[in-house]
Scaffold this active site. Structure first.
Site, PDB file in Angstrom:
ATOM      1  N   SER A   1       0.973  -1.111  -0.143  1.00 11.21           N
ATOM      2  CA  SER A   1      -0.180  -0.008  -0.055  1.00 11.21           C
ATOM      3  C   SER A   1       0.648   1.824  -0.145  1.00 11.21           C
ATOM      4  O   SER A   1       1.608   1.659   0.751  1.00 11.21           O
ATOM      5  CB  SER A   1      -0.781   0.186   1.411  1.00 11.21           C
ATOM      6  OG  SER A   1      -1.584   1.096   1.304  1.00 11.21           O
TER       7      SER A   1
ATOM      8  N   TYR B   1      -1.745  -0.973  11.001  1.00 15.34           N
ATOM      9  CA  TYR B   1      -2.468  -1.435   9.189  1.00 15.34           C
ATOM     10  C   TYR B   1      -1.751  -1.427   8.279  1.00 15.34           C
ATOM     11  O   TYR B   1      -0.536  -2.100   8.082  1.00 15.34           O
ATOM     12  CB  TYR B   1      -3.829  -1.383   9.236  1.00 15.34           C
ATOM     13  CG  TYR B   1      -3.964  -1.047   7.915  1.00 15.34           C
ATOM     14  CD1 TYR B   1      -3.897  -2.227   7.416  1.00 15.34           C
ATOM     15  CD2 TYR B   1      -3.569  -0.338   6.478  1.00 15.34           C
ATOM     16  CE1 TYR B   1      -3.996  -2.665   5.614  1.00 15.34           C
ATOM     17  CE2 TYR B   1      -3.531  -0.601   5.571  1.00 15.34           C
ATOM     18  CZ  TYR B   1      -4.049  -1.746   4.645  1.00 15.34           C
ATOM     19  OH  TYR B   1      -4.051  -2.019   3.282  1.00 15.34           O
TER      20      TYR B   1
ATOM     21  N   LYS C   1       1.991  -3.583   6.347  1.00 15.10           N
ATOM     22  CA  LYS C   1       1.889  -3.923   4.827  1.00 15.10           C
ATOM     23  C   LYS C   1       4.472  -3.090   5.208  1.00 15.10           C
ATOM     24  O   LYS C   1       4.026  -4.286   4.803  1.00 15.10           O
ATOM     25  CB  LYS C   1       1.514  -2.477   4.873  1.00 15.10           C
ATOM     26  CG  LYS C   1       0.022  -2.806   4.709  1.00 15.10           C
ATOM     27  CD  LYS C   1      -0.044  -4.081   3.815  1.00 15.10           C
ATOM     28  CE  LYS C   1      -1.543  -3.932   3.628  1.00 15.10           C
ATOM     29  NZ  LYS C   1      -1.712  -6.064   2.784  1.00 15.10           N
TER      30      LYS C   1
HETATM   31  P1  NAD Z   1     -11.177  -6.797   1.034  1.00 16.58           P
HETATM   32  O1  NAD Z   1     -11.673  -6.358   2.828  1.00 16.58           O
HETATM   33  O2  NAD Z   1     -12.339  -6.682   0.342  1.00 16.58           O
HETATM   34  O3  NAD Z   1     -10.612  -8.574   0.740  1.00 16.58           O
HETATM   35  C1  NAD Z   1     -10.146  -8.748   1.283  1.00 16.58           C
HETATM   36  C2  NAD Z   1     -10.364 -10.693   1.350  1.00 16.58           C
HETATM   37  O4  NAD Z   1      -9.814 -11.535   2.376  1.00 16.58           O
HETATM   38  C3  NAD Z   1     -11.989 -10.593   2.951  1.00 16.58           C
HETATM   39  O5  NAD Z   1     -12.499 -11.435   1.010  1.00 16.58           O
HETATM   40  C4  NAD Z   1     -12.541 -11.161   4.030  1.00 16.58           C
HETATM   41  O6  NAD Z   1     -13.242 -12.027   3.622  1.00 16.58           O
HETATM   42  C5  NAD Z   1     -10.339 -12.114   3.040  1.00 16.58           C
HETATM   43  N1  NAD Z   1      -9.865 -11.993   4.343  1.00 16.58           N
HETATM   44  C6  NAD Z   1      -9.381 -12.339   6.040  1.00 16.58           C
HETATM   45  N2  NAD Z   1      -8.464 -12.542   6.027  1.00 16.58           N
HETATM   46  C7  NAD Z   1      -8.080 -13.858   6.131  1.00 16.58           C
HETATM   47  C8  NAD Z   1      -8.138 -14.940   6.622  1.00 16.58           C
HETATM   48  N3  NAD Z   1      -7.054 -15.142   8.104  1.00 16.58           N
HETATM   49  N4  NAD Z   1      -7.969 -16.063   6.479  1.00 16.58           N
HETATM   50  C9  NAD Z   1      -9.043 -16.070   4.637  1.00 16.58           C
HETATM   51  N5  NAD Z   1      -9.537 -15.149   4.072  1.00 16.58           N
HETATM   52  C10 NAD Z   1      -9.509 -13.803   4.864  1.00 16.58           C
HETATM   53  O7  NAD Z   1      -9.654  -5.516   0.668  1.00 16.58           O
HETATM   54  P2  NAD Z   1      -8.858  -5.428  -0.248  1.00 16.58           P
HETATM   55  O8  NAD Z   1      -9.472  -3.755  -0.192  1.00 16.58           O
HETATM   56  O9  NAD Z   1      -9.630  -6.363  -1.297  1.00 16.58           O
HETATM   57  O10 NAD Z   1      -7.909  -5.066   0.325  1.00 16.58           O
HETATM   58  C11 NAD Z   1      -6.642  -6.459  -0.534  1.00 16.58           C
HETATM   59  C12 NAD Z   1      -5.650  -6.273  -0.176  1.00 16.58           C
HETATM   60  O11 NAD Z   1      -5.424  -4.934  -1.059  1.00 16.58           O
HETATM   61  C13 NAD Z   1      -5.206  -6.159   1.638  1.00 16.58           C
HETATM   62  O12 NAD Z   1      -4.134  -6.739   1.810  1.00 16.58           O
HETATM   63  C14 NAD Z   1      -5.140  -4.857   1.651  1.00 16.58           C
HETATM   64  O13 NAD Z   1      -4.247  -4.612   2.857  1.00 16.58           O
HETATM   65  C15 NAD Z   1      -4.396  -4.069   0.555  1.00 16.58           C
HETATM   66  N6  NAD Z   1      -4.714  -3.053   0.565  1.00 16.58           N
HETATM   67  C16 NAD Z   1      -5.839  -2.203   0.018  1.00 16.58           C
HETATM   68  C17 NAD Z   1      -6.168  -1.318  -0.394  1.00 16.58           C
HETATM   69  C18 NAD Z   1      -7.195  -0.552  -1.081  1.00 16.58           C
HETATM   70  O14 NAD Z   1      -7.431   0.953  -0.185  1.00 16.58           O
HETATM   71  N7  NAD Z   1      -8.941  -1.175  -0.611  1.00 16.58           N
HETATM   72  C19 NAD Z   1      -4.894  -0.551  -0.511  1.00 16.58           C
HETATM   73  C20 NAD Z   1      -3.564  -0.233  -0.399  1.00 16.58           C
HETATM   74  C21 NAD Z   1      -3.945  -2.371  -0.298  1.00 16.58           C
HETATM   75  C1  WQD Z   2      -9.613   9.387   1.010  1.00 21.21           C
HETATM   76  C2  WQD Z   2      -9.634  11.136   0.987  1.00 21.21           C
HETATM   77  C3  WQD Z   2      -9.683  11.856   2.975  1.00 21.21           C
HETATM   78  C4  WQD Z   2     -14.020  10.289   3.541  1.00 21.21           C
HETATM   79  C5  WQD Z   2      -6.905   4.817   3.259  1.00 21.21           C
HETATM   80  C6  WQD Z   2      -6.337   3.984   3.949  1.00 21.21           C
HETATM   81  C7  WQD Z   2      -4.933   3.773   2.949  1.00 21.21           C
HETATM   82  C8  WQD Z   2      -5.107   3.147   2.283  1.00 21.21           C
HETATM   83  C9  WQD Z   2      -6.423   3.517   0.930  1.00 21.21           C
HETATM   84  C10 WQD Z   2      -4.910   0.553   2.389  1.00 21.21           C
HETATM   85  C11 WQD Z   2      -9.008  11.935   2.125  1.00 21.21           C
HETATM   86  C12 WQD Z   2     -10.767  12.175   2.970  1.00 21.21           C
HETATM   87  C13 WQD Z   2     -12.634  10.323   3.315  1.00 21.21           C
HETATM   88  C14 WQD Z   2     -14.988  11.433   4.331  1.00 21.21           C
HETATM   89  C15 WQD Z   2     -13.650  13.117   3.562  1.00 21.21           C
HETATM   90  N1  WQD Z   2      -5.713   1.762   1.871  1.00 21.21           N
HETATM   91  N2  WQD Z   2     -13.070  11.856   3.507  1.00 21.21           N
HETATM   92  N3  WQD Z   2     -14.643  12.242   3.528  1.00 21.21           N
HETATM   93  O1  WQD Z   2      -7.345   7.620   3.403  1.00 21.21           O
HETATM   94  O2  WQD Z   2      -6.431   7.984   1.350  1.00 21.21           O
HETATM   95  O3  WQD Z   2      -6.182   5.940   2.556  1.00 21.21           O
HETATM   96  O4  WQD Z   2      -7.322   4.130   2.228  1.00 21.21           O
HETATM   97  O5  WQD Z   2      -4.490   0.621   2.227  1.00 21.21           O
HETATM   98  O6  WQD Z   2      -4.232   2.715   3.789  1.00 21.21           O
HETATM   99  O7  WQD Z   2      -5.200   4.729   4.942  1.00 21.21           O
HETATM  100  O8  WQD Z   2      -8.296   6.851   1.718  1.00 21.21           O
HETATM  101  O9  WQD Z   2     -10.861   6.870   0.699  1.00 21.21           O
HETATM  102  O10 WQD Z   2     -10.256   7.198   3.700  1.00 21.21           O
HETATM  103  O11 WQD Z   2      -9.832   9.057   2.509  1.00 21.21           O
HETATM  104  O12 WQD Z   2     -13.492  13.923   3.427  1.00 21.21           O
HETATM  105  O13 WQD Z   2     -15.979  10.826   4.749  1.00 21.21           O
HETATM  106  O14 WQD Z   2     -11.299  11.994   1.596  1.00 21.21           O
HETATM  107  O15 WQD Z   2      -9.283  12.592   4.374  1.00 21.21           O
HETATM  108  O16 WQD Z   2      -8.777  12.727   1.953  1.00 21.21           O
HETATM  109  P1  WQD Z   2      -7.227   6.744   2.170  1.00 21.21           P
HETATM  110  P2  WQD Z   2      -9.639   7.398   2.077  1.00 21.21           P
END
Ligand code: NAD
Ligand code: WQD
Length: 337
Positions: free
Chosen positions: A126, A151, A155
């Site tokens: 991330s 969290y 990562k």
């Molecule tokens: P998500 O929660 O939608 O998907 C994760 C999936 O993993 C879920 O379906 C959950 O049921 C499953 N899971 C969690 N723990 C488990 C376990 N112990 N055993 C089996 N299954 C398990 O999340 P996402 O948004 O699809 O994110 C996927 C990956 O990408 C994560 O590692 C997250 O940290 C990373 N990531 C997400 C974002 C984002 O903004 N969505 C950004 C950066 C990184």
């Molecule tokens: C985006 C912008 C808020 C909600 C998060 C995780 C990061 C990564 C991506 C996994 C910011 C603003 C938000 C609201 C708002 N995930 N906001 N009102 O914070 O960039 O990142 O998701 O790895 O680790 O921290 O994403 O969508 O929460 O916010 O004004 O109700 O929207 O302040 O500027 P963020 P976000």
């Protein structure tokens, strides 16, 4: 046909990646414990691809089940590891859950893959690893800052563990993909993001407000040093993210990687403010959004957007969708819920 394990394959990014993998001709086996997803997602995947991936429902924190699963599926050519817990606020309240789920599952998988000689691994990292980077756009060489949350720390630790494993075993090949802000849904509107409860992220909060599920969006701060005072992020279509996984996997399978651990930013390279995102929603939905400026949210970085040159030139991948494309897909998906 190469068989790929997708952990967390019924989750938001995982499900879009399963679709992209099946469309690219891969066989997929999903492991998901449905802790943050629904079995209905499987129907969406099947409806889009007309193929049914194998699916096993168990918790990857259960080491015995993980070992047994990998023994049974000894024909897996690569692993994409999405399964993790991802809510920043929850991680502050319950850090041990995050360390247990995000670190133990990774260690168990790596131990078994190392043992059985399966050596192609893609890790969901991330942009959070950069914290507030000093230079925009952010390159992969930017320093990793002290994590802002448990969290984020998982990562950073996850990447460090993979780095050590790759150092110790030169036959182990990994790619860590650092996603910026994934948004949007599949164009069919059959799969998309399914936030449980009140959304923490901006786009689902906007679309739920647009749909009347929430009364008003709260914009967290308008006095940041940015063009309009609101925070800047790099919002990238989830289908572009999914496609990057297929390309990264093919790079490993074809042994085209130059290092046994490679790291890539996945972003568009374009930073958008919160107010620009709201305008995009209003444009694609033809609706006015009810929003109010409130205080800053604790822990928010001011600005984060990717330098995408490495992903573009080395990986050979580029984000194709605009913010409006992604927003429209998110809005269409919202209307199916
Ligand atoms: P998500 O929660 O939608 O998907 C994760 C999936 O993993 C879920 O379906 C959950 O049921 C499953 N899971 C969690 N723990 C488990 C376990 N112990 N055993 C089996 N299954 C398990 O999340 P996402 O948004 O699809 O994110 C996927 C990956 O990408 C994560 O590692 C997250 O940290 C990373 N990531 C997400 C974002 C984002 O903004 N969505 C950004 C950066 C990184
Ligand atoms: C985006 C912008 C808020 C909600 C998060 C995780 C990061 C990564 C991506 C996994 C910011 C603003 C938000 C609201 C708002 N995930 N906001 N009102 O914070 O960039 O990142 O998701 O790895 O680790 O921290 O994403 O969508 O929460 O916010 O004004 O109700 O929207 O302040 O500027 P963020 P976000």
């Amino acid at each position: 046909m190469a068989k790929i394990l997708v952990t967390g394959g019924l989750g938001y990014i995982g499900s879009h990646t399963v679709v992209a993998l099946q469309e690219a001709g891969f066989k997929v086996v999903i492991v998901d414990n449905l802790s943050n997803s629904s079995i209905k997602v499987l129907e969406g995947i099947v409806a889009i691809t007309k193929q049914t991936p194998e699916f096993e429902n168990f918790d990857l924190r259960d080491k015995q089940s993980t070992v047994a699963f990998l023994k049974k599926h000894n024909d897996i050519s690569g692993v994409i590891h999405f399964a993790a817990s991802k809510a920043v606020g929850e991680s502050v309240e319950n850090p041990l859950l995050y360390y247990e789920n995000n670190i133990n599952t990774l260690i168990y998988l790596l131990q078994e893959l190392n043992r059985n000689g399966n050596t192609n691994f893609i890790f969901s990292s991330s942009c959070t690893v950069y914290g507030q980077a000093d230079v925009m756009p952010i390159t992969e060489a930017a320093p990793i800052k002290l994590a802002e949350s448990p969290y984020g720390n998982t990562k950073q630790i996850g990447e460090a563990i993979i780095k050590d494993v790759c150092n110790a075993n030169k036959n182990f090949n990994a790619i860590a993909l650092r996603y910026f802000n994934p948004i949007g849904a599949h164009s069919s509107a059959k799969i998309g993001e399914l936030p449980i409860g009140v959304p923490q992220n901006l786009i689902p909060y906007i679309t739920q407000t647009g749909a009347g599920i929430r009364e008003q969006l709260f914009v967290f701060g308008d006095n940041y040093p940015t063009t309009d005072g609101t925070c800047v992020r790099d919002y990238i279509h989830v289908v572009d993210i999914a496609n990057a996984h297929v390309i990264a996997l093919q790079r490993l399978l074809n042994k085209e990687n130059q290092d046994n651990l490679e790291v890539y930013n996945l972003g568009t390279g374009i930073g958008s403010t919160v107010l620009e995102v709201i305008k995009s929603f209003e444009h694609v939905s033809n609706k006015k959004l009810n929003y109010k400026i409130v205080n800053r949210r604790e822990g928010d970085v001011i600005s984060a957007y990717a330098n995408t040159k490495k992903a573009n030139n080395t990986l050979g991948w580029k984000a194709k969708s605009s913010l409006d494309d992604a927003m429209l897909s998110a809005w269409k998906w919202q209307q199916t819920l």
